[in-house]
Design an enzyme around this catalytic site. Sequence first.
Site, mmCIF file in Angstrom:
data_model
loop_
_atom_site.group_PDB
_atom_site.id
_atom_site.type_symbol
_atom_site.label_atom_id
_atom_site.label_comp_id
_atom_site.label_asym_id
_atom_site.label_seq_id
_atom_site.Cartn_x
_atom_site.Cartn_y
_atom_site.Cartn_z
ATOM 1 N N GLN A 1 43.480 60.449 36.289
ATOM 2 C CA GLN A 1 43.850 61.486 37.259
ATOM 3 C C GLN A 1 43.925 62.852 36.570
ATOM 4 O OE1 GLN A 1 44.476 60.916 40.719
ATOM 5 N NE2 GLN A 1 44.431 63.158 40.734
ATOM 6 N N ASP B 1 34.796 58.016 39.103
ATOM 7 C CA ASP B 1 34.906 59.409 39.542
ATOM 8 C C ASP B 1 33.545 60.109 39.451
ATOM 9 O OD1 ASP B 1 37.250 60.364 40.598
ATOM 10 O OD2 ASP B 1 38.213 60.728 38.663
ATOM 11 N N LYS C 1 45.896 55.873 46.464
ATOM 12 C CA LYS C 1 44.717 55.150 45.970
ATOM 13 C C LYS C 1 45.055 53.670 45.786
ATOM 14 C CE LYS C 1 42.578 59.105 43.767
ATOM 15 N NZ LYS C 1 42.671 60.025 42.635
#
Length: 293
Positions: free
Chosen positions: A98, A121, A54
């Site tokens: 995460q 997200d 990422k």
Amino acid sequence: MTAKIIDGKAIAAELRAAVASETRRLTAAHGLVPGLAVVLVGDHPASKTYVASKSRAVVEVGMRPLDYYLPGATGEAELLALVQALNADPAVSGILVQLPLPPQIDATRVIASIDPNKDVDGFHPLNAGRLVTRLPALVPCTPVACLKLIKSVHPSLNGIDALMVGRSHIVGIPMSQILLNENATVSIAHTRTRNLPDLCRRAELLCVAIGRAEYIRGDWIRPGATVIDVGINRVMRDGKSRIVGDVNYEETVQVAGAITPVPGGVGPMTIVCLLVNTLRAACMQAGLPAPSV
Ligand code: NAP
């Protein structure tokens, strides 16, 4: 019949170039450099690999990576304090914590503490609700990626018979909602569904996110159907470790009209869709119109 292979890598490369160009334009016109904060707690090997890729992707398109590596023993209060600081920091356009988190931390509480306007997200309950009520929202990256791949073969989904296998909050549920918003006729299957093979055989569009290696067989596929395989499963083949999807590719490619490969399908698009969400979040926070990507 052999299915058209939906080339996620190529489609992702095109989108990445568009994101980079839009980011350059924003920086030049408004002095704005979108920043993505990625928080990793512990040293889960797969998560470390995701976070590293990422960061690379963020740099490639001219955005600012802000990575936070916290020890596995970090407490919930400490993580919540970091999220609060990132919420308040104007250099941070997007925040991604995460998953999975270690057992001492309640992921639901952490997700709910992220500023919904920085929730790249798309897991915050407010964004989930906005998607359902068709208000502008930050939508989870994997389903957005799937939709972009589907649109490469079906510009319109009006009335299409779609089946989503899997109902996680990360993939299955938002994907079903996106398809419904696109006017598909949507069914959702899960572990309690009766006669999954027959249900699959009716689907013109079959999306699968179950985390079961090669579970969906070729004779479950409606001839000519479009198959989107979200699964990422590591298996041993001939003494070598390989990544396979939730769909038996070798069988399905003989029957389907179009299919995403694993790897090289949904995976590469998902990261680029995270960049798109970061760009959207940055524009939203600066009071600028939504980007054109
Ligand atoms: P998850 O949270 O474990 O959810 C799996 C879902 O599949 C559940 O709803 C479960 O049903 C359903 N399911 C499991 N076995 C089934 C079966 N035999 N028949 C019907 N339904 C079944 O998984 P997830 O996070 O959605 O991820 C799914 C897969 O996608 C994984 O392989 C993951 O690695 C991959 N993934 C890929 C990307 C990407 O970027 N390509 C992103 C995210 C996830 P119940 O609700 O009844 O338990």
